[in-house]
Structures are given as C-alpha cells and as structure tokens.
Design an enzyme around this catalytic site. Structure first.
Site, PDB file in Angstrom:
ATOM      1  N   ASP A   1     -27.457  13.725  19.599  1.00  0.00           N
ATOM      2  CA  ASP A   1     -27.357  14.948  18.813  1.00  0.00           C
ATOM      3  C   ASP A   1     -27.921  14.741  17.400  1.00  0.00           C
ATOM      4  O   ASP A   1     -27.644  13.714  16.765  1.00  0.00           O
ATOM      5  CB  ASP A   1     -25.873  15.332  18.730  1.00  0.00           C
ATOM      6  CG  ASP A   1     -25.646  16.722  18.199  1.00  0.00           C
ATOM      7  OD1 ASP A   1     -26.070  17.674  18.854  1.00  0.00           O
ATOM      8  OD2 ASP A   1     -25.036  16.855  17.119  1.00  0.00           O
TER       9      ASP A   1
ATOM     10  N   GLU B   1     -32.490  14.400  20.165  1.00  0.00           N
ATOM     11  CA  GLU B   1     -32.643  15.786  19.720  1.00  0.00           C
ATOM     12  C   GLU B   1     -33.065  15.694  18.260  1.00  0.00           C
ATOM     13  O   GLU B   1     -32.244  15.452  17.382  1.00  0.00           O
ATOM     14  CB  GLU B   1     -31.324  16.562  19.843  1.00  0.00           C
ATOM     15  CG  GLU B   1     -31.507  18.036  19.538  1.00  0.00           C
ATOM     16  CD  GLU B   1     -30.401  18.664  18.701  1.00  0.00           C
ATOM     17  OE1 GLU B   1     -30.324  19.892  18.668  1.00  0.00           O
ATOM     18  OE2 GLU B   1     -29.623  17.935  18.060  1.00  0.00           O
TER      19      GLU B   1
HETATM   20  C1  NOJ Z   1     -27.032  20.217  17.977  1.00  0.00           C
HETATM   21  C2  NOJ Z   1     -26.229  20.730  19.123  1.00  0.00           C
HETATM   22  O1  NOJ Z   1     -27.082  20.989  20.206  1.00  0.00           O
HETATM   23  C3  NOJ Z   1     -25.509  21.959  18.628  1.00  0.00           C
HETATM   24  O2  NOJ Z   1     -24.871  22.644  19.668  1.00  0.00           O
HETATM   25  C4  NOJ Z   1     -24.531  21.549  17.567  1.00  0.00           C
HETATM   26  O3  NOJ Z   1     -23.942  22.700  17.007  1.00  0.00           O
HETATM   27  C5  NOJ Z   1     -25.209  20.760  16.458  1.00  0.00           C
HETATM   28  N1  NOJ Z   1     -26.142  19.799  16.944  1.00  0.00           N
HETATM   29  C6  NOJ Z   1     -24.184  20.028  15.624  1.00  0.00           C
HETATM   30  O4  NOJ Z   1     -23.605  18.993  16.347  1.00  0.00           O
END
Ligand code: NOJ
Length: 568
Positions: free
Chosen positions: A222, A286
């Site tokens: 993440d 990500e």
């Molecule tokens: C990316 C995640 O995909 C999202 O759902 C989340 O709100 C943020 N990161 C914070 O963790």
C-alpha cells in the site's frame, strides 16, 4: 458467448513453461475485498471462511491468484487500511486458523495467495500508537511515528505545524492532549510511521516473514512510495514548506514526502526476506508515480519486483491512447526486467463498466473517479449501461491477451456497475466525510456481491449486508449469469480458460489495421487479437476465431468488440 469449436491447432499449442519462481509474471490476480465478498456467518460482513466456501467458484473462474485487501483487526476508519494488528485476522472476519484453512484450500485449487501490507501508517488503535499517546514527548514510543511540536508564529502563538492537507481532505496533523502533533497522510486514525526508525523496519520484515511462513505467496504494498519522509524538513526548523509549495516540488527523489530515493533501501531489506523462501515471495507496489524512470525503480528485482500500472484505468476508450500506454508500460517493465500489471478496476475507483458508460471525458478532467456523475446523484439511469458493459468486456479481452499480469476486481466478472447513489447515512468512506460535497468516495465499488438473484441480500449471506444493495444487483447475480451463455461471467471463464493454453512469451507485434480505431497484434505463438474501438463493424483478419466479446455480425467484428484468433 457460447463456446466455439476449437481448431486442432489450438489443441496442439504448448503453453510456455513458467518456472515456479516466475508465476507472477503473467498471472491473473483476482482482488477480494473480504468484507464484501461472501458472508458465511451472517453477521453482515464477508469473512475468511466465506472465501474458503467460494474456492470452487474462483477455481472455475480460472484465476491464478487472489489478492486480499486488509482483513486484519481494524476500527474501519478506512475500510481496513487502518491496521490495528498486522499478525491477526479481524475477529468479525475469522481467525488465523480460518486463514490457514483458506490458504490451504486455495493452494489445493492451484490459486496463490497475495495479502495487502500497509506500511505507511498503522491504525490509531495499534498497540504502538496507544503506547505513543501514553508516553512522553521525545520517548522511543513516540519516535515510531512522526510527532512534532507546534509551530510558533510571529506573535509567539502555537500553531499547527503546517497547512498540509490529508489525502482524504482536512489537515494532515492532529494534536494530542499534551500539545504535540502527529502526521497522518490519510485519516487521523492512520498515523504515519517513522521509517527512519530501525525498529519500524525490523517490525515489517518480521510481519512479512510471519505471513510468508503461513504460506502466503506475495504481497501488495500500500502507498509504497510514501514511507520515507525527509527528516530534515519534517523535524526541521519552522516554517515547514506550505502545501502549495510542496505540490510544486519535483518528484525526483528529493521531495519531502513522496517517492524519496531512500524508500528503496527499505525494499532491498524486504527482498532479503522474500528470497529466504522457495519460491521467493513476490510483491507488487502501489506507487502512483508518474515519471517512468522513477516508477520502474519499484519494479526492480533488488526491491519489490513489480509495480502497478494504472494508466489504462485512467485512459479514455480511445485506441491510440491505449496503444501508447501499452507500448510505454511494456517497455518500462522490460527495462526493470519485470512484467507489467493491467488494471481497470479496484476498490479505490469507480467500476469500469460504469466509467465506460459515462460520456467521454473532456481534456484535463479527472478520469479516475467519475466525480461529476457521483456528485450529480450517481444514478444508473444516467449511465449507458449497454455501452459500458460492451466496452468493459472488449477491454478485458484485450488486457488478458497482453504480455504481463492482469488484476481483476471482484464483481467485474459479473459486469457489475458502481452503486453511485448510496444514501449519505450509509456511507463509510472517510473521503466522503472529510471532503463534504467535493468527493463522494469509494463506497460504490465496495457493495457486497450478488450471488443469488432471489435470495435475501442477493445471497451475500446476511440479512442486512454492511452496505445496502440496489435491486438491479439481481440482474448480475452469479446464478443468473451462470445460466446465461452470453453473460460476462461466462465470457471471463472462457477467456481465462483459453488464456491458460495461449500463454506465450512476453512479446507482441502490432499489425497495421488501416484504421486508427482498430488495434491488432499477434503474440509469438500466433495468438492474434483485434479490438475495434469504433461503433461500426470491421472485417476480421485471417485465422481461426477462438472467442469474441460479442457475437459476430455477418462474419464481421461488431463495434466495441474484441476477438481472439489463432493463425492458421
Ligand atoms: C491505498 C488503498 O488502496 C486505499 O484504499 C487506502 O485508502 C489508502 N491507500 C490508504 O491506506
């Protein structure tokens, strides 16, 4: 589509040999948002045993791996991305024993398991943060997070350290009773960790080993580009740069909070953990980093090994744009000796069947969220549903035929649309509450799946699912689509089944089509793919037709349709 008779050449195809350690390179990964997948115990939330129950469904679908969004204990300030304990399962979702059973069942079915790791921030309910709150300024407990004192203005008054805005709206700093402030890039319930603290680094290496030891095959990381912050700026003398100044700073490795070069030291440490296992554990970052060279760093084999490419998710339904994005990402991935990842939907963006049913975007308009439609009430009556599903099916068939991995989001195999008109009282996304009237948030793609048209909660398993489902969910229920040979579900099943045999080397050759609205390429084994972005039918190239996203019209490829053929 009813299955077509397969040519004998197809039966003779030998799928490319994929060594175990390379399984991820061209895998189809299905994202499960656990709280909305299947509720076995009837408490309103999907659960881990619910996933185990549906392993036969996943197997029949034909995916290679599942990625589970966070299932850890959480106060749900951000749909589970506020993790209170990285080594457990939320009690309302099950137990570690349930998790092990699910992993075993998925492995038995030939499906790998990827879990989400959230390293930028913990929940404010995490034992570390509770300890920090109850510890004095300057203590080791506070040093695991990013705390600082107030800024003193010209009049000697105490002020918030800076005007930085959190990703969900509102300030990025929150204050404790003793006057210190902590940084939270996202919601206040998600305090940012201090990645310059070796204890934080050790902890996460241990968490990765914990799940790897349990048989987890990989990790989705993440906000992988945000972990390390510039200490000299954050803890430096006042004043901190303003938010407007921060937004203008280049992302060249020196930005105070985003995509800093040092973040890759963290991932080099993680690689050592991954490589302790056989096959090595894998990871996908990500990282919303635009610069191609910098994005490629997240895919380095010394680090995480692969990074998400969200470019098609933001693209219009426009052939030249698609082609440019495809070439660009294949080149980027090759440069990092990685493979790319194709994505049209996930738990953060409007479902692509709906996006493709909305009017084309104007230049410069934000394409990820479809905010205008949501702000206008998010009614499906304002969506060209037929066009949305038609384009979605065509695009999926294109993605599945490209070199690289494809990520699917639960429900897209049912052609499910965004639920845009959730009542304010039923909303859960912090974005909605922190950006009133500006950002409706991401709840509409997180509504529990419809499994049975005629059952309560559409067979999700609860009398009252944690989000209400609209009546049109019945049309997309698994049992309905299962019976319909023309359904999106059966198209996905057929495409995934053919793809297993068609998998070949990670290359493609574009073919001239004479139209800028038609893309055509061929893979090294003669797998020929044609996608017609226009509204009008076009001729098919030579070859044996294997599958098309809509039935042919008089032997021609209809508008907004993709076909797979095999060269004779
Ligand atoms: C990316 C995640 O995909 C999202 O759902 C989340 O709100 C943020 N990161 C914070 O963790």
């Amino acid at each position: 589509m009813p299955s077509l008779p397969l040519p004998s050449k197809f039966e003779e195809l030998v799928p490319v040999d994929v060594p175990d350690a390379q399984w991820w390179r061209q895998a189809v990964v299905y994202q499960v948002y656990p709280r909305s997948f299947y509720d076995l115990d009837g408490n309103g939330l999907g659960d881990i045993r619910g996933i185990t129950e549906k392993v036969p469904y996943l197997k029949e679908l034909g995916i290679d791996a599942v990625w589970l969004s966070p299932f850890y204990p959480s106060e749900l300030a951000d749909g589970g991305y506020d993790v209170a304990d990285y080594r457990d399962v939320a009690p309302e979702l099950g137990t570690l024993a349930d998790f092990d059973e699910m992993t075993a069942a998925l492995h038995e079915a030939g499906i790998r398991v990827v879990v989400d790791i959230v390293p930028n921030h913990t929940s404010d309910q995490h034992v570390w943060f509770k300890e920090a709150v109850n510890s004095p300024k300057g203590s080791p407990a506070r040093n695991r997070y990013i705390f600082r004192d107030s800024r003193i203005d010209e009049d000697g008054n105490e002020q918030i350290p800076s005007d930085w805005i959190s990703m969900f709206g509102g300030p990025q700093w929150d204050q404790l009773a003793d006057g210190q402030w902590y940084l939270h890039t996202f919601a206040p319930e998600q305090p940012d960790l201090n990645w310059d603290n070796p204890e934080v680094r050790e902890e996460f290496e241990d968490v990765l080993a914990f799940w790897s030891d349990r048989g987890v095959d990989g990790f989705r990381i993440d906000v992988a580009h945000s972990l390390v912050k510039d200490q000299a700026v954050i803890f430096g003398p006042d004043p901190l740069p303003t938010w407007a100044e921060m937004e203008k700073l280049p992302w060249d490795g020196t930005h105070p909070v985003w995509d800093r070069d040092e973040v890759h030291d963290v991932y080099r440490g993680w690689r050592k953990v991954f490589d302790r296992y056989d096959p090595p554990r894998v990871a996908v970052a990500e990282a919303w980093v635009e610069d191609p060279q910098r994005r490629a760093k997240y895919a380095s084999i010394e680090g995480l090994g692969q990074t998400f490419n969200f470019d098609l998710l933001r693209a219009d339904f426009h052939a030249p744009q698609f082609k440019e994005i495809i070439d660009h990402n294949l080149e980027l991935a090759a440069r990092a000796d990685s493979s790319t990842t194709w994505v049209l939907s996930n738990h953060d963006v409007i479902r692509h069947a709906t996006r493709y049913g909305l009017p084309d975007l104007l230049e410069g308009e934000e394409s990820v969220v479809g905010q205008k439609w949501l702000l206008d009430g998010g009614s499906l009556a304002d969506v060209d549903v037929e066009q949305g599903n038609r384009r979605a099916d065509a695009t999926t068939m294109l993605l599945l035929a490209l070199p690289g991995a494809t990520y699917l989001y639960q429900g897209e195999e049912l052609g499910l649309h965004e639920v845009g008109d959730i009542a304010d009282a039923d909303r859960q996304d912090p974005t909605f509450f922190r950006s009133p009237g500006v950002d409706i948030g991401r709840d509409g793609c997180r509504v529990p799946l419809p499994w049975v048209a005629d059952a309560q909660g559409y067979g999700f398993g609860s009398e009252t699912p944690h989000f209400p489902q609209p009546t049109w969910f019945a049309d997309h229920a698994v049992d309905v689509e299962d019976r319909d040979p023309h359904s999106t579900l059966n198209l996905y099943r057929q495409a995934l089944s053919l793809r297993k045999r068609l998998l070949t080397e990670e290359r493609l050759t574009w073919e001239e089509t004479g139209s800028e609205d038609v893309l055509q390429f061929v893979r090294p084994n003669g797998w020929r793919v044609i996608m017609n972005f226009s509204k009008d039918a076009v001729d098919l190239p030579d070859g044996d037709l294997l599958l098309s996203s809509r039935p042919l019209e008089d032997g021609r490829l209809p508008g907004e349709t993709t076909a797979w053929l095999l060269d004779a």
